[in-house]
Design a protein around this motif. Structure first.
Motif: not given
Length: 306
Positions: A19-28, A238-245, A11-17
Motif C-alpha cells: 500500500x502507498x499508505x504504508x507508514x513506519x508505524x504500520x510496518x512496526x 474472514x472479511x474483505x482486505x486489500x492487496x496492492x490496490x 502484509x499482516x494483521x491489517x497492514x498491506x506492505x
C-alpha cells in the motif's frame, strides 16, 4: 514452536506492505504481530506494479528498516515478486498483467538499488526474454533468484539454473487449474528438486495436503521452504482486505480470493497455524517442521546477507 523465518509476506494483521499508505508505524505494528506469532525474521514482499510504484514501495520499507530498530530486528530483506513474470492467464495469478514485462537488467538493478542492499530475493519467469542476463547479474549482486509465475520448459529451467537460479517460489500455485497431465510446470519444477530450494504454501487451500505430501516426498527435506504468502488478512480472519490496490475476499475457511474468485490472492493463514497443519495433516515431525519453517529459510537469509 517459534523462531519462524518467512521469505514471502505481502502484509499482516491489517497492514498491506504494497500500500502507498504504508507508514513506519504500520510496518512496526505488523512486525510486532509477526513476532507475537513466533516469527523471528521475514521478507516483506513487493509484487508487480508499475516500476515507479514498486521502487517507491521498496524504498519506503528500506527507509523504515534504516530508521527503526524494532523493524530492523525482523525485516531481514525484501522479496520482489515480479514484474518479469508470465503474462499468461493462470500463470500471472494475482499480479496485474498490464504491468508484467520482459526481463531487463536495467530495471532489475533499479529495483535492487531502491532497496539499498535490502532486496535479497527476486522471483521471475525464466522464459521471460532477457531473464538469463538478469539472473546472472542478480546472482553477482548476491540476490537469490527464484522461478515463479512461470511456464518455463525443462530446458529453460536448466539454463536458468546454470545462470544462477537457485529457488522456486510457491510450487503448485500460480498456474492454471487445467494443465497437461504430465508435462506441466509442477512436474518440471519437481524434476529439479535436487538443484533448487522449493517453497510451498502449506495452508491446505493453495495445495491440498495429499498433493503436498506427494511433493514433499520428492523434494529433499533440506530444500523445502514453507512460506505463508500472507496478506493483510493474516491473523485477522474472514472479511474483505486489500492487496496492492485490489480487493481480496477471505472466506470463513481462510481462503483468500481475488475478485471473481478465479484464483487465490495471497494467503490468510499464519505460520504457526501452518506448522500445526503440517503436523496434523501430514504427521510431519518437529524436526521436519523446524527445518522447513526455520533452518532452511534461515540458510537462505544467511546466503543473501553474505
Amino acid at each position: 514452536m517459534s523462531g519462524f523465518v518467512d521469505v514471502q509476506v505481502n502484509g499482516y494483521a491489517g497492514v498491506d506492505f504494497n500500500s502507498d499508505d504504508l507508514t513506519p508505524e504500520l510496518l512496526r505494528s505488523a512486525c510486532q504481530r509477526l513476532r507475537a506469532d513466533g516469527v523471528a525474521s521475514f521478507f516483506p514482499t513487493i509484487i508487480t506494479d508499475d516500476a515507479s510504484s514498486m521502487m517507491r514501495r521498496i524504498s519506503r520499507i528500506t527507509s523504515a528498516v534504516e530508521k527503526d530498530a524494532q523493524i530492523a530486528e525482523l525485516v531481514a530483506g525484501i522479496h520482489v515478486e515480479g514484474p518479469f513474470l508470465s503474462r499468461e492467464k493462470g500463470f500471472v495469478g494475482a499480479h496485474p498483467p498490464q504491468h508484467v514485462m520482459d526481463a531487463g537488467v536495467d530495471l532489475a538493478m533499479r529495483l535492487v538499488d531502491a532497496g539499498r542492499g535490502m532486496v535479497r530475493l527476486l522471483t521471475l519467469a525464466p522464459e521471460s526474454p532477457g531473464s538469463s542476463a538478469v539472473i546472472r547479474r542478480l546472482a553477482e549482486e548476491k540476490v537469490i533468484v527464484a522461478a515463479g509465475h512461470t511456464d518455463a520448459s525443462l530446458d529453460q529451467l536448466d539454463q536458468a539454473i546454470d545462470a544462477g537460479l537457485t529457488m522456486f517460489t510457491h510450487l503448485g500455485n500460480a498456474c492454471p487449474a487445467l494443465v497437461h497431465r504430465h508435462d506441466n510446470i509442477v512436474q518440471r519444477g519437481l524434476a529439479f528438486a535436487d538443484r533448487l530450494d522449493i517453497s510451498f504454501i502449506a495452508d491446505g487451500h493453495h495445495v491440498p495436503f495429499f498433493a503436498l505430501a506427494n511433493y514433499l516426498s520428492r523434494v529433499p527435506s533440506e530444500r523445502v521452504v514453507i512460506v505463508t504468502d500472507a496478506i493483510s488478512a493474516a491473523g485477522l480472519g474472514p472479511g474483505t482486505y486489500r492487496l496492492a490496490g485490489q480487493e481480496v475476499e477471505v472466506d470463513p475457511d481462510l481462503s483468500a480470493w481475488a475478485k471473481g474468485r478465479e484464483h487465490f490472492a495471497g494467503c490468510a493463514t499464519t505460520m504457526p497455524r501452518m506448522a500445526e497443519l503440517l503436523k496434523q495433516k501430514l504427521h510431519a515431525s518437529d524436526d521436519q517442521i523446524d527445518a522447513w519453517t526455520r533452518r532452511n529459510p534461515g540458510r537462505l537469509l544467511a546466503a543473501a546477507a553474505g
